[in-house]
Design a protein around this motif. Structure first.
Motif, mmCIF file in Angstrom:
data_model
loop_
_atom_site.group_PDB
_atom_site.id
_atom_site.type_symbol
_atom_site.label_atom_id
_atom_site.label_comp_id
_atom_site.label_asym_id
_atom_site.label_seq_id
_atom_site.Cartn_x
_atom_site.Cartn_y
_atom_site.Cartn_z
ATOM 1 N N THR A 31 0.910 -1.043 -0.228
ATOM 2 C CA THR A 31 0.055 -0.044 0.106
ATOM 3 C C THR A 31 0.926 1.211 -0.020
ATOM 4 O OG1 THR A 31 -1.833 -1.208 1.038
ATOM 5 C CG2 THR A 31 -1.719 1.330 1.313
ATOM 6 N N GLY A 32 1.998 1.046 0.788
ATOM 7 C CA GLY A 32 2.857 2.345 0.699
ATOM 8 C C GLY A 32 3.514 2.659 -0.427
ATOM 9 N N HIS A 36 2.567 5.829 -2.863
ATOM 10 C CA HIS A 36 3.825 6.604 -3.387
ATOM 11 C C HIS A 36 3.847 6.883 -4.744
ATOM 12 C CE1 HIS A 36 7.935 8.501 -3.136
ATOM 13 N NE2 HIS A 36 8.281 7.685 -4.139
ATOM 14 N N ALA A 37 3.601 5.879 -5.404
ATOM 15 C CA ALA A 37 3.467 5.847 -6.998
ATOM 16 C C ALA A 37 2.495 6.843 -7.321
ATOM 17 C CB ALA A 37 3.450 4.635 -7.406
ATOM 18 N N ASN A 38 1.300 6.709 -6.954
ATOM 19 C CA ASN A 38 0.009 7.575 -7.077
ATOM 20 C C ASN A 38 0.488 9.167 -6.967
ATOM 21 O OD1 ASN A 38 -1.390 5.627 -7.921
ATOM 22 N ND2 ASN A 38 -2.593 5.129 -5.902
ATOM 23 N N HIS A 39 1.177 9.484 -5.725
ATOM 24 C CA HIS A 39 1.447 10.836 -5.525
ATOM 25 C C HIS A 39 2.360 11.324 -6.321
ATOM 26 C CE1 HIS A 39 2.179 14.086 -2.700
ATOM 27 N NE2 HIS A 39 3.873 14.095 -2.957
ATOM 28 N N ARG A 44 3.140 14.681 -11.238
ATOM 29 C CA ARG A 44 3.472 15.019 -12.847
ATOM 30 C C ARG A 44 2.626 15.436 -13.461
ATOM 31 N NH1 ARG A 44 6.228 9.857 -11.661
ATOM 32 N NH2 ARG A 44 4.440 8.847 -12.563
ATOM 33 N N LYS A 45 1.397 15.311 -13.200
ATOM 34 C CA LYS A 45 0.080 15.940 -13.882
ATOM 35 C C LYS A 45 0.017 17.197 -13.545
ATOM 36 C CE LYS A 45 -4.769 14.809 -14.426
ATOM 37 N NZ LYS A 45 -5.987 13.982 -14.025
#
Length: 358
Positions: A31-32, A36-39, A44-45
């Protein structure tokens, strides 16, 4: 190593609990990692959106700069047209284009240029009117000064052509007025001289008439004296004797009369002189008449012919000529010139000949 820490020695219950803990631990780690990847993806977006917005702003700014540059160039072009041809339509187009200019300093400079054009048009209109008024009354020096002052107010380089044209018109009309004044002065001087000559002639005639009357009176007296001498001579002959003697006496009387006449001629030179005086008097009259005829020898008026072509009622092309043919030739060549033909498309053209006494 403690047996309790070895999963192989765990009881089934411990193994179940350990497996569950392991799953929880693995899920937490996973989950961590996912979070982190989503953040990072979100960041970037956001960065991409920010960069896109910056690019759009730059593009919009560049477009505004290009539009402002185009508006300024368009206003400058329309102002140049209005300067060269300051009609109401051209000035209005320039004013409307200036409203699109955003730069405050440039806009103010353009507005001031429009004000200058309008002031120049006002001065040019006033000068044209003043020159036209003078041309219609070229003997009026006040109107000449007013027109000259109005033309001298031109300072713009765009007014140079009009200024030269108006000054030329003023010079032409001024010369005509000066020539007319000189002709009038010459006529007045000639009339005054003729009047003095006639007055002197009248005085001379009056003096001659008085002299002639006096001489005629003297002649009458001499004639009466001659008659008396003849009568006296006749009486002496008649008293000479008989009828026959009377005839002879008549002959004698004739002789005596002849002698008397000779005597009278001898005595009466004054009578002859009187006759000569009378004849001289007549001669004097003749001479006086000749003198009157001699007035033609005084300065006479010369007839000139003024050929002219007018534009909108104002004589713009003028030439003083010695003959009608020369003046007519000038008018014909001027009316048929390219300049006047071009003027005829927008203006009223007139022409004619005037006779001028100079």
């Amino acid at each position: 190593m403690n047996k309790n820490l070895n999963p192989l020695n765990w009881t089934k219950k411990q193994q179940i609990i350990g497996g569950a803990v392991a799953i929880v631990l693995i899920g937490g780690v996973t989950t961590g990692i996912v979070n982190h990847a989503n953040h990072q993806a979100k960041e970037r977006k956001i960065e991409a959106l920010k960069n896109k917005k910056i690019k759009l702003c730059k593009a919009r700014s560049e477009k505004a700069k290009q539009l402002e540059k185009s508006n300024q160039a368009g206003s400058k072009k329309l102002l140049d047209i209005a300067e060269k041809t300051p009609t109401d339509k051209n000035i209005k187009l320039a004013e409307d284009s200036i409203l699109k200019v955003k730069n405050a300093e440039v806009k103010k400079a353009f507005d001031n240029q429009v004000v200058g054009i309008k002031n120049r048009v006002k001065l040019e209109t006033e000068a044209k009117t003043a020159v036209s008024n003078y041309q219609k009354d070229a003997m009026n020096q006040d109107k000449y000064k007013t027109a000259q002052q109005a033309v001298n107010k031109f300072t713009s380089s765009y007014s140079k052509g009009l200024k030269d044209s108006l000054n030329k018109q003023l010079a032409t009309s001024k010369k005509q007025a000066d020539d007319a004044t000189k002709a009038q002065q010459a006529k007045s001087a000639s009339d005054s001289k003729t009047k003095v000559t006639n007055t002197n002639k009248e005085q001379s005639d009056s003096t001659g008439s008085t002299t002639n009357n006096s001489n005629n009176a003297n002649t009458g007296t001499d004639s009466q004296s001659t008659v008396n001498n003849d009568v006296a001579s006749g009486s002496n002959s008649y008293g000479g004797g008989s009828q026959n003697n009377y005839s002879q006496g008549g002959s004698n009387t004739s002789q005596n009369n002849s002698n008397s006449g000779s005597s009278n001629q001898g005595q009466g030179n004054s009578g002859q002189n009187n006759s000569n005086s009378n004849t001289g008097g007549n001669g004097s009259n003749t001479n006086n008449n000749g003198s009157n005829g001699g007035n033609s020898g005084q300065p006479t008026h010369t007839t000139k012919y003024l050929g002219w072509v007018s534009v909108d009622g104002v004589r713009k092309y003028i030439k003083m000529c010695d003959t009608v043919a020369e003046a007519q030739s000038y008018v014909d060549s001027t009316v048929n010139s390219a300049e006047v033909i071009n003027l005829g498309f927008d203006h009223s053209i007139g022409y004619g000949l005037d006779t001028v006494e100079v």
